[in-house]
Write a protein that holds these residues in place. Structure first.
Motif, mmCIF file in Angstrom:
data_model
loop_
_atom_site.group_PDB
_atom_site.id
_atom_site.type_symbol
_atom_site.label_atom_id
_atom_site.label_comp_id
_atom_site.label_asym_id
_atom_site.label_seq_id
_atom_site.Cartn_x
_atom_site.Cartn_y
_atom_site.Cartn_z
ATOM 1 N N TRP A 188 -41.019 49.676 11.120
ATOM 2 C CA TRP A 188 -40.589 46.696 10.307
ATOM 3 C C TRP A 188 -42.547 46.570 10.634
ATOM 4 O O TRP A 188 -42.592 45.917 9.599
ATOM 5 C CB TRP A 188 -40.014 46.494 11.082
ATOM 6 C CG TRP A 188 -38.561 46.604 10.719
ATOM 7 C CD1 TRP A 188 -37.498 47.199 11.914
ATOM 8 C CD2 TRP A 188 -37.751 46.359 9.847
ATOM 9 N NE1 TRP A 188 -36.062 47.615 11.360
ATOM 10 C CE2 TRP A 188 -36.495 46.662 10.275
ATOM 11 C CE3 TRP A 188 -37.851 44.917 9.067
ATOM 12 C CZ2 TRP A 188 -35.480 45.987 9.426
ATOM 13 C CZ3 TRP A 188 -36.922 45.021 8.513
ATOM 14 C CH2 TRP A 188 -35.566 45.191 8.657
ATOM 15 N N SER A 189 -42.991 47.179 10.848
ATOM 16 C CA SER A 189 -44.339 46.959 11.466
ATOM 17 C C SER A 189 -45.597 47.373 9.902
ATOM 18 O O SER A 189 -46.854 46.215 10.197
ATOM 19 C CB SER A 189 -44.897 47.079 12.342
ATOM 20 O OG SER A 189 -45.395 48.483 12.640
ATOM 21 N N ALA A 190 -44.748 48.517 9.304
ATOM 22 C CA ALA A 190 -46.218 48.854 9.148
ATOM 23 C C ALA A 190 -45.548 49.401 7.482
ATOM 24 O O ALA A 190 -46.059 49.723 6.777
ATOM 25 C CB ALA A 190 -46.550 50.786 9.524
ATOM 26 N N ASP A 191 -44.436 49.410 6.877
ATOM 27 C CA ASP A 191 -43.779 50.091 6.003
ATOM 28 C C ASP A 191 -43.963 48.850 4.986
ATOM 29 O O ASP A 191 -43.166 48.199 5.179
ATOM 30 C CB ASP A 191 -42.426 50.513 5.784
ATOM 31 C CG ASP A 191 -42.456 51.606 4.751
ATOM 32 O OD1 ASP A 191 -42.737 50.494 3.535
ATOM 33 O OD2 ASP A 191 -41.838 52.267 4.773
ATOM 34 N N PRO A 192 -44.371 48.395 3.560
ATOM 35 C CA PRO A 192 -44.088 47.266 3.062
ATOM 36 C C PRO A 192 -42.964 47.346 2.007
ATOM 37 O O PRO A 192 -42.791 46.339 1.970
ATOM 38 C CB PRO A 192 -45.127 47.789 1.708
ATOM 39 C CG PRO A 192 -45.857 48.745 2.311
ATOM 40 C CD PRO A 192 -45.893 49.438 3.046
#
Length: 546
Positions: free
Chosen positions: A321-325
């Protein structure tokens, strides 16, 4: 080069239609819908031809602006709609971007939505050709409308390409989480005053302000092409030609900006994600990390079979949720789409309080339902779950918990904001119950069907908005089935919520209890059932995703 790219697009389209029967069905249905909408468009233009120049100007400028905004916003909110050729596939050929742009722009015109948009952009010629202006003014306005139609279509297509290209670049940066949060807060911050303003002046009051708004929009890139024929019909030749020239200049600026995005994608492709600070590995047992968590009651709980696996799945999903576009684009759509729907409904329904109170459940529904294909985003990395023999319930629980960590506070906050905007503080408990109940129901459905009906999604590092080959039939089936299942599960709490809004606050407490207690029960049931399906189909899911 343009002819080569166009032939490539046609060949890919033909191969896709031959290999995917569902895509043919969707194209036929889209064509039938476009044909059914044409009489309404033509009838509206015929009606405008009998109106004054001022009325035609206001209607066409506002409608045209909405059309351009729709082309810019919808592809960002609904990933998988961008069927343009992927620019990164041309990286190994060494072809300059300036030679690819004309072909890519022409290839973007192939499709039912673009053909329908082209007809809509040309339709104002009917209104101005039969307008009540004088013979010279009417003929000149018709000529300007025909000349402006290609500029209007180019504006729509470029708006879609620029919005998806910018979103893909922004969501692929290290600050994607901050960017997504900022955009979400910006949209909500603009939506709340909008709903309040519409509620204050009413629908009739809002319509009275349309002429002033249309005058402003007529000088923006969104409305220049739609206002130019009206200026010519009014005898303002200089104003009409100036608008057409400015529209052409903005199209040129859009092409330059799109070329810059394509060049950046060729040289520096979007990040594959994972660009976050190094963290402690949650998949290793606590005793191997030497932490204090190895002992005590917490350590005893974590040593139970499946609990550590569920915690590891939760931490990895939170990192997604915080890093995957791809997750960031889904988050942006889940948060922004309900706000856009609320704003559109608020402009046509004279019940602003009910519209504001629906924000929480609507956003909860889009977030929960949006996880119905969560497993597919793992791709070949799903082998870790299979090889580690992660229990199905642990996998389902970990993914649901990772979404609840941020989604529950967001839906609660949005529900309370809707209560404050509607000035119905007596319905606070009901709004919270409805929002949480809908969120849990959507996650329960996703826990079951993400293992039953996974369909292809963009690979890590690819454009998160790109359409996937072979995904039309499976995605259509999965989305229809999960939507129906979510609606059925949400009917009890939504019915009580409607009763508390329209017939009195006596149903407020039952709504809260049914939403929270019933929602948790439904979610637990979904996790258990989804875990059983996962255990039975894990190897087949891996074969499909790898």
């Amino acid at each position: 080069m343009a002819a080569t790219v166009l032939r490539l697009k046609l060949r890919i389209l033909g191969h896709t239609l031959r290999s995917e029967g569902w895509r043919v069905v969707v194209m036929i249905l889209g064509g039938l819908w476009a044909l059914s909408a044409l009489p309404s468009v033509i009838g509206g233009m015929v009606w405008l031809s009998g109106q004054s120049v001022e009325v035609s100007h206001d209607v066409l400028v506002v409608a045209g602006t909405v059309l351009v905004i729709g082309w810019a916003v919808v592809p960002v909110l609904i990933p998988g709609m961008d069927d343009s050729l992927e620019i990164t596939r041309f990286a190994t050929f060494g072809v300059p971007v300036r030679r690819l742009v004309p072909g890519l722009l022409l290839a973007s015109l192939l499709g039912v939505p673009t053909v329908f948009a082209a007809v809509v952009c040309l339709a104002p010629a009917i209104a101005w050709g039969r307008s009540g202006a004088g013979p010279w003014e009417g003929g000149a306005a018709l000529a300007v409308a025909v000349a402006a139609a290609p500029l209007a279509l180019a504006t729509c297509v470029l708006a879609a390409r620029l919005s998806t290209g910018l979103a893909a670049r922004l969501l692929g940066t290290r600050r994607s989480k901050e960017v997504g949060a900022l955009l979400g807060l910006l949209v909500v911050g603009l939506a709340v005053p909008g709903v309040v303003a519409i509620g204050a002046v009413g629908v009739e009051g809002a319509l009275e302000r349309v002429p002033a708004v249309a005058q402003v929009l007529g000088w923006t890139p969104l409305g220049l092409v739609w206002a130019a024929p009206a200026a010519m019909a009014a005898g303002d030749v200089a104003g009409a030609l100036t608008r057409v020239a400015l529209a052409a200049a903005w199209v040129a600026v859009g092409i330059v900006g799109w070329s810059a995005l394509l060049r950046a994608a060729l040289v520096r492709p979007p990040s594959r994600g994972g660009q976050v600070r190094r963290r402690r590995d949650g998949m290793l047992p606590a005793r191997r990390r030497g932490g204090a968590a190895a002992g005590g009651p917490i350590g005893a709980i974590r040593r139970r079979p499946g609990v550590g696996a569920a915690a590891a799945v939760t931490r990895r999903s939170l990192r997604y949720w915080s890093a995957d576009p791809r997750y960031s684009s889904a988050l942006l759509g889940a948060v922004v789409a309900p706000v856009v729907i609320v704003l559109l409904v608020a402009t046509v329904v004279d019940a602003p309080a009910a519209v504001a109170l629906s924000m929480g459940p609507l956003m909860a529904g889009t977030i929960g339902w949006g996880r119905h294909n969560d497993v597919a985003f793992d791709g070949s990395a799903f082998w870790m779950h299979v090889s580690a023999r992660v229990p199905g319930w642990a996998d389902r629980l970990g993914r649901a918990a990772a979404t609840l960590v941020w989604a529950a506070p967001v839906t609660v906050a949005v529900g309370l904001v809707g209560v404050a905007v509607a000035d119905r503080r007596d319905l606070a408990l009901a709004a919270l119950g409805a929002s949480l109940g809908v969120l849990c129901a959507g996650l329960a459905v996703s826990a079951v069907f993400s293992t039953l009906l996974p369909y292809p999604v963009p690979e890590p590092g690819a454009n998160p908005y790109a359409a996937q080959m072979g995904a039309v039939g499976a995605s259509l089936l999965a989305q229809v089935v999960t939507s129906a299942a979510t609606i059925v599960l949400c009917l009890p709490v939504l019915g009580l919520y409607a009763a508390s809004m329209w017939w009195g606050p006596a149903a407020t407490l039952p709504t809260f209890l049914v939403g929270v207690v019933g929602g948790v029960g439904v979610l637990v049931t979904g996790i258990v059932l989804g875990g059983r399906v996962y255990d039975a189909r894990a190897s087949r899911i891996l074969a499909r995703l790898a």
